[in-house]
Design a protein around this motif. Structure first.
Motif, PDB file in Angstrom:
ATOM      1  N   PRO A 199       6.666  -1.760   7.551  1.00 33.88           N
ATOM      2  CA  PRO A 199       6.709  -0.370   7.072  1.00 33.88           C
ATOM      3  C   PRO A 199       7.963  -0.129   6.234  1.00 33.88           C
ATOM      4  O   PRO A 199       9.045  -0.622   6.561  1.00 33.88           O
ATOM      5  N   ILE A 200       7.808   0.627   5.173  1.00 30.13           N
ATOM      6  CA  ILE A 200       8.929   0.930   4.285  1.00 30.13           C
ATOM      7  C   ILE A 200       9.275   2.418   4.397  1.00 30.13           C
ATOM      8  O   ILE A 200       8.443   3.278   4.120  1.00 30.13           O
ATOM      9  N   GLY A 201      10.492   2.707   4.841  1.00 22.44           N
ATOM     10  CA  GLY A 201      10.950   4.088   4.927  1.00 22.44           C
ATOM     11  C   GLY A 201      10.102   4.972   5.815  1.00 22.44           C
ATOM     12  O   GLY A 201       9.935   6.173   5.537  1.00 22.44           O
ATOM     13  N   VAL A 202       9.574   4.423   6.906  1.00 28.70           N
ATOM     14  CA  VAL A 202       8.613   5.173   7.712  1.00 28.70           C
ATOM     15  C   VAL A 202       9.241   6.392   8.377  1.00 28.70           C
ATOM     16  O   VAL A 202       8.590   7.442   8.517  1.00 28.70           O
ATOM     17  N   GLU A 239       5.038  10.821   2.029  1.00 28.76           N
ATOM     18  CA  GLU A 239       4.379   9.663   1.426  1.00 28.76           C
ATOM     19  C   GLU A 239       4.668   8.437   2.291  1.00 28.76           C
ATOM     20  O   GLU A 239       5.791   8.267   2.772  1.00 28.76           O
ATOM     21  N   ALA A 240       3.675   7.614   2.492  1.00 33.37           N
ATOM     22  CA  ALA A 240       3.836   6.404   3.300  1.00 33.37           C
ATOM     23  C   ALA A 240       3.731   5.172   2.419  1.00 33.37           C
ATOM     24  O   ALA A 240       3.045   5.176   1.398  1.00 33.37           O
ATOM     25  N   LYS A 241       4.405   4.119   2.870  1.00 35.06           N
ATOM     26  CA  LYS A 241       4.366   2.852   2.155  1.00 35.06           C
ATOM     27  C   LYS A 241       4.489   1.727   3.181  1.00 35.06           C
ATOM     28  O   LYS A 241       5.271   1.819   4.131  1.00 35.06           O
ATOM     29  N   VAL A 242       3.703   0.676   3.004  1.00 30.58           N
ATOM     30  CA  VAL A 242       3.785  -0.478   3.889  1.00 30.58           C
ATOM     31  C   VAL A 242       3.552  -1.740   3.074  1.00 30.58           C
ATOM     32  O   VAL A 242       2.802  -1.729   2.099  1.00 30.58           O
ATOM     33  N   GLN A 243       4.216  -2.812   3.483  1.00 31.21           N
ATOM     34  CA  GLN A 243       4.027  -4.104   2.833  1.00 31.21           C
ATOM     35  C   GLN A 243       3.466  -5.112   3.832  1.00 31.21           C
ATOM     36  O   GLN A 243       3.795  -5.073   5.021  1.00 31.21           O
ATOM     37  N   PHE A 244       2.601  -5.968   3.324  1.00 33.45           N
ATOM     38  CA  PHE A 244       2.009  -7.051   4.112  1.00 33.45           C
ATOM     39  C   PHE A 244       2.465  -8.375   3.504  1.00 33.45           C
ATOM     40  O   PHE A 244       1.862  -8.860   2.547  1.00 33.45           O
ATOM     41  N   PRO A 245       3.543  -8.974   4.032  1.00 30.55           N
ATOM     42  CA  PRO A 245       3.966 -10.280   3.519  1.00 30.55           C
ATOM     43  C   PRO A 245       2.866 -11.339   3.629  1.00 30.55           C
ATOM     44  O   PRO A 245       2.807 -12.259   2.822  1.00 30.55           O
ATOM     45  N   SER A 246       1.987 -11.198   4.623  1.00 30.03           N
ATOM     46  CA  SER A 246       0.845 -12.101   4.746  1.00 30.03           C
ATOM     47  C   SER A 246      -0.253 -11.407   5.525  1.00 30.03           C
ATOM     48  O   SER A 246       0.010 -10.556   6.376  1.00 30.03           O
ATOM     49  N   PHE A 272       0.855  -1.182   0.000  1.00 29.99           N
ATOM     50  CA  PHE A 272       0.000   0.000   0.000  1.00 29.99           C
ATOM     51  C   PHE A 272       0.892   1.233   0.000  1.00 29.99           C
ATOM     52  O   PHE A 272       1.929   1.263   0.684  1.00 29.99           O
ATOM     53  N   ALA A 273       0.486   2.279  -0.734  1.00 24.96           N
ATOM     54  CA  ALA A 273       1.233   3.533  -0.761  1.00 24.96           C
ATOM     55  C   ALA A 273       0.253   4.695  -0.822  1.00 24.96           C
ATOM     56  O   ALA A 273      -0.778   4.609  -1.509  1.00 24.96           O
ATOM     57  N   MET A 274       0.548   5.794  -0.109  1.00 31.62           N
ATOM     58  CA  MET A 274      -0.359   6.945  -0.099  1.00 31.62           C
ATOM     59  C   MET A 274       0.360   8.164   0.471  1.00 31.62           C
ATOM     60  O   MET A 274       1.219   8.044   1.355  1.00 31.62           O
ATOM     61  N   SER A 275       0.004   9.342  -0.040  1.00 32.88           N
ATOM     62  CA  SER A 275       0.481  10.605   0.512  1.00 32.88           C
ATOM     63  C   SER A 275      -0.721  11.445   0.918  1.00 32.88           C
ATOM     64  O   SER A 275      -1.856  11.197   0.488  1.00 32.88           O
TER      65      SER A 275
END
Length: 588
Positions: free
Chosen positions: A132-135, A274-281, A98-101
């Motif tokens: 979280p990516i680059g939080v 801008e925020a970005k997060v990954q959900f491996p599961s 997911f990514a959003m600003s």
């Protein structure tokens, strides 16, 4: 390979084709926000996300719109081939992203079911691994009072499906906050402690609204790996686990008149980034609570031989299987009482909401590759979907990265009580109560062993293994080094007659082991990573081989009793009696 979607001209046809019913014809996402991986694609194309997406919708903000705007771009599970710059599967790391600003903007999956948090006999669980990516960079330019990102929510629909009585406050948010109370970079649970609508100007000045939230520190975020969260709602109770450890338990009966739902993704509560997060599961499961296990997931092996139990078949230990196996063996069910007259004992039965496993150490037949008897369940992974219970192939066992089911995290959690054990002079009452075994591998990966009232539970592991049921013996590769593969770690000490819990969780990173008393006290945990040195053992420094995580190695869980000394006529009447209050398997 599907093409990237970065322009409204390519996005809109997909929305129409997938039947999402978007009401927005003018929404134009910015190109490549969040810097997706080199090859983004549709999350619904991947098995591990299909179940949760099939029962969900997608809410996305226009990052150039007013704060708090949102649209439902996908409805009623109709994700099909949909993805965009704010919601996609990053093939370079194999994660839902997911990514959003923009302040108060979101990209979130909303699970469609609106449920009663106090519904009797039902529990609902949201499992999610969050990375979280680059939080820290995302929050770097935001004011100090706006430094939060929400990843998980339990929100409300109102008192009925039409939205009557809705209040604009979620029951729960799981957030990352850059700073609070001097703590830098922690996860927090933000819990609404009442059901008062504090958007009402009159009520907003009352104590009910001034003290409407409890903020619970969930510990410093490890941003180098995914963190596992489990949100469980069951009969007016909320529990939160982080990395398989229970962090929060709360009574939420005050919320019962409001229908609730789960959400996961991104909800920005910060500015200028801008925020970005990954959900491996991620998974959402609903189950009945009358039994804290699913008997259809298991077969059982008992101390009686096939000849003694069935009248023929040989001297190896007898098995029973659940009804869906349609086998010639006797049926294992919650109504089974496996009474064996020659030994005067019930090897297995269910009473008072507990599964009882018993063995008389004066009687019994061992299984192949063992000198010991057992009354023990063996997992039948995915057997109902496969329409087979055969364990002669590895498809009723799971791989760590299981491509057939899309699962990558595998957990066995049990609550048990050693209600009785043999009192034999010179013999410790050693009994294994939980295992992880490899298919056609003699060296067990994990064995949870209780050894008496005043001794710590030990978990016995193997650093490495042979395939094809090969033993460590003269002439085999890695002999005699293989004799040093077994080692153990100490867990907590739990007396007979006391309920206690163990959790075994395995993923692509390694093994997490936890034991604790039922109330969460006396907790001991270990995390052993594949290919990394580990020092806190009873046998010095060890290293779990990366071979355990190979794609062709399959596993299964076991639970019950497996006494660790040989039966003998002299021990007649000396009985192990261990009851299990719950035995829960999770694959997601």
């Amino acid at each position: 390979m599907r093409n990237k979607l970065t322009l409204a001209s390519t996005l809109l046809p997909l929305v129409i084709i997938s039947g999402c019913g978007s009401e927005s014809g003018g929404y134009t996402p910015p190109p490549n926000i969040g810097e997706p991986g080199s090859d983004p694609s549709a999350p619904n194309s991947y098995v591990k996300y299909q179940n949760v997406l099939s029962q969900s919708s997608l809410q996305v903000s226009d990052p150039f719109g007013e704060p708090g705007n949102k649209e439902t771009l996908v409805k009623n599970g109709q994700f099909a081939d949909f993805y965009n710059d704010h919601f996609y599967y990053d093939q370079s790391v194999e994660n839902l992203t997911f990514a959003m600003s923009g302040y108060s903007n979101r990209s979130e999956v909303r699970v469609d079911e609106n449920f009663d948090t106090s519904e009797v006999g039902v529990q609902r669980v949201l499992n999610a691994s969050i990375l979280p990516i680059g939080v820290e960079s995302s929050l770097a330019n935001s004011p100090a009072d706006k430094d939060t990102i929400t990843y998980l929510q339990i929100h409300n629909k109102g008192t009925d499906e039409s939205g009557t009585g809705y209040i604009p406050h979620p029951l729960l948010r799981i957030v990352y906050e850059q700073e609070r109370d001097g703590l830098i970079g922690h996860y927090w649970a933000v819990l609404k402690t009442n059901a008062v609508d504090c958007s009402d100007p009159v009520k907003s000045e009352t104590d009910d609204c001034k003290y409407a939230y409890e903020r619970i520190d969930l510990g410093k975020a490890d941003l180098d790996r995914a963190t596992d969260f489990k949100l469980e709602v069951r009969e007016g109770k909320l529990s939160i686990d982080k990395d398989n450890i229970r962090e929060v338990e709360r009574d939420i009966t005050y919320w019962s008149h409001l229908l609730s739902y789960f959400k996961f993704g991104l909800y920005n509560q910060f500015e200028n980034g801008e925020a970005k997060v990954q959900f491996p599961s991620v998974s959402m499961n609903k189950s009945d609570t009358d039994k804290n296990w699913d008997i259809d997931q298991w077969k059982i092996t008992i101390p009686a031989s096939k000849d003694d139990w069935y009248g023929s078949g040989g001297t190896s230990a007898a098995e029973l299987e659940p009804a869906h196996c349609h086998s010639s063996k006797d049926t294992l069910s919650n109504d089974s009482r496996l009474w064996f007259s020659p030994a005067g004992i019930s090897f297995f039965d269910v009473s008072d909401g507990r599964m009882h496993f018993r063995a008389d150490m004066g009687y019994g037949t061992t299984t192949e590759n063992s000198n010991y008897i057992r009354s023990e369940l063996r997992e039948l992974f995915n057997a109902q979907a496969l329409n087979t219970c055969s364990t002669s192939r590895d498809n009723t066992s799971w791989k760590i990265h299981d491509k057939a089911t899309g699962t990558t995290k595998h957990t066995l959690s049990s609550t048990l009580n050693v209600e009785g054990y043999p009192d034999i002079q010179g013999q410790d009452p050693k009994v294994i109560v939980g295992q992880v075994h490899g298919w056609k591998i003699k060296q067990a990966l994990v064995k949870v062993q209780w050894e008496g009232d005043n001794k710590p539970v030990r978990v016995i592991l193997n650093q490495d293994f042979y395939k094809d049921n090969q033993s460590c013996s003269s002439g085999t590769p890695d002999y005699p080094q293989c004799q040093d593969w077994p080692f153990s770690v100490n867990m907590g000490t739990y007396a007979s007659g006391e309920d206690w819990q163990y959790t075994i969780s395995i993923d692509e990173g390694g093994i997490r082991l936890i034991t604790q008393s039922e109330d969460g006290s006396n907790r001991v945990s270990h995390y052993l990573e594949w290919g990394k040195l580990y020092f806190d053992t009873n046998n010095g420094t060890v290293e779990m081989s990366k071979n355990w995580a190979d794609d062709d190695v399959a596993y299964y869980f076991k639970a019950g009793i497996y006494p660790q000394f040989r039966p003998d006529n002299a021990y007649k009447g000396k009985v192990f009696d261990v009851s299990f209050k719950d035995v829960m398997i999770s694959h997601y």
